[in-house]
Design an enzyme around this catalytic site. Structure first.
Site, mmCIF file in Angstrom:
data_model
loop_
_atom_site.group_PDB
_atom_site.id
_atom_site.type_symbol
_atom_site.label_atom_id
_atom_site.label_comp_id
_atom_site.label_asym_id
_atom_site.label_seq_id
_atom_site.Cartn_x
_atom_site.Cartn_y
_atom_site.Cartn_z
ATOM 1 C CB THR A 116 -0.930 -0.007 1.224
ATOM 2 O OG1 THR A 116 -1.769 -1.166 1.136
ATOM 3 C CG2 THR A 116 -1.807 1.232 1.271
ATOM 4 C CE1 TYR A 131 -15.258 -2.191 -8.559
ATOM 5 C CE2 TYR A 131 -16.580 -4.120 -9.102
ATOM 6 C CZ TYR A 131 -16.414 -2.746 -9.081
ATOM 7 O OH TYR A 131 -17.406 -1.922 -9.551
ATOM 8 C CE LYS A 187 1.565 -4.120 6.243
ATOM 9 N NZ LYS A 187 1.872 -3.109 5.247
#
Lengths: 307, 307
Positions: free
Chosen positions: B49, B112, B172
């Protein structure tokens, strides 16, 4: 921007059939596109949310578009989704569509980062438009915050239309809020506001909307076409009302199991007799056997009425 | 699954520098990776990210990985993100990493569709693992619901670990909920639970966690390394406490403007003297001039303390 919307009519958010190996069944899909156009759709908005676009890889999305065009569907009847998270992917898919003679696309905003600024989204769309650099391009923005997590605000639309008046020509509003759609119509004359939900097409048209891009048109395109073509004609009020009632019935059934895309596909399978329609790509899951049986029973009377 | 976690240590969620044309600056990035490894990181979790992975196209992501390996960073120190919305894209990126000798990846779920079933997410991960079909592969699941919109539940982790014990080796957890991280540690012995937020690494380690993948390590990897290496040693308690305080100070500053990734990059620019770090890809936006000036003033005392 002219006062007449650039894109009007009934567009089908076409579902995409996959075989047991999860590969696209291009023959079945091309047949479906042809069926939709023969049954009242003005165009096929393939590779959207219902079309599981984001579950197909970049090269698969290119192959699907090429296959449909090679199968004889006119490029000017196609309006594919090309918006990805990454600008280069969006540019690639949009250029690829243009290379096939497809000039109209539905474009998601980059949808990974949540809470982007209006400035950042404007920059993202600008970057795509400048890189594609093709005067033929017509973009329908795709507002579906419940999936993308990234709303297309009226402020963003206004800025894009001001900067790219001949390119950014419309919005598909799938958020289901009629008041928002009406506000866009009022604020941006000539901008094509397309309803993403079937029950909202008629009230949106009555307020100056341009049409729809919906999932139920996979099943009853003819009824949507009846509403679209005759909603202004008092003599057709009865036919329009009946068509809208039928749309709502099919739509309600498609939402009965919470898994709308799998249900729509199962309904296409039942209507067309092609079991190849039952598959979906993960993370979607097919309807379980018990629900398929129940759906089948509920569909029977609807299909008799249609016949 | 053995009782010793497969992946332990301090991993940097590396930021990715882009030039004024928004292209990746591979030289600057490779230098950064080297700096991180020389300053205490056990590995570089690039293309996450913070690394704006989803803003880079599939071919760019391949080129970034190839460039870093060609630049001399050992493949066994790299742990790239490879999870995309579409299974074929995830498979392609994962296979590509393996082809470079990189066996450990951090994998987002398909993000999505919102509200996918556990069954659907299990099917998606399974499909990727079966298609990649490489016994060397080690996957760290990526739980970051505030961005992906798709949580990785404990139930899903349990199923994946049961089915693929040598492949699905960790998570994570970037949701910032220490209780959730502890629950995973308790439920899945030997599973590597890595904190996605710097302040949580120490309490997670004390509960049996495996380490971290964080953004602040772009700036103060050495302090995170101090915490990781010495947290069990009472003689080092003062040093650990001081390091953790420093981590928290830098982290707080990185969050001061709401735009964490742009801020982290501006802080790397200030620390390294390379203005090439200031750019971000849309939909992210760079920090405005006024905030850069203010940030610079706030950074000065932190940097003096570090020197």
């Amino acid at each position: 921007m002219s006062a007449a919307p650039a894109i009007t009519g009934v567009y089908c958010a076409a579902a995409t059939p996959v075989d047991p190996d999860l590969a696209v069944d291009l023959g079945l899909f091309t047949d479906h596109c042809r069926h939709l156009l023969e049954n009242g759709c003005d165009g096929v908005a393939l590779l959207g949310t219902t079309g599981e676009a984001n579950s197909f890889g970049i090269s698969e999305r290119r192959a699907i578009l090429e296959g449909v065009v090679a199968g004889g569907i006119a490029p000017e009847r196609l309006m594919p989704g090309t918006g990805c998270c990454a600008i280069p992917d969006t540019v690639e898919l949009t250029r690829h569509a243009l290379s096939l003679g497809i000039t109209r696309v539905v474009m998601l905003p980059p949808f990974y980062y949540k809470g982007p600024s209006e400035e950042g989204l404007f920059a993202a769309y600008s970057e795509v438009i400048e890189r594609v650099a093709d005067a033929r391009l017509r973009i329908v923005l795709y507002h579906i915050p419940q999936m993308s997590g990234v709303p297309i605000t009226l402020g963003l639309m206004r800025r894009l239309v001001e900067r790219y008046p001949s390119t950014v020509v419309g919005v598909k509003d799938s958020a289901g809020d009629l008041a928002n759609m009406k506000a866009i119509v009022d604020a941006l004359p000539g901008f094509s506001v397309l309803a993403g939900a079937d029950p909202l097409m008629l009230p949106l048209l009555q307020h100056g909307g341009a049409g729809c891009i919906t999932a139920t048109s996979n099943l009853i395109a003819d009824s949507l076409a009846t509403v679209f073509r005759h909603f202004r004609d008092p003599a057709q009020a009865g036919a329009v009302e009946a068509a809208q009632a039928r749309i709502n019935q099919w739509r309600t059934l498609s939402n009965a199991y919470g898994a709308q895309i799998a249900t729509i596909k199962a309904m296409i399978a039942a209507r067309s007799g092609a079991p190849g329609w039952l598959g979906v790509r993960p993370p979607l899951t097919p309807l379980p056997e018990a629900q398929l049986t129940e759906l089948s029973a509920q569909l029977a009377p609807l299909m008799r009425k249609a016949a």
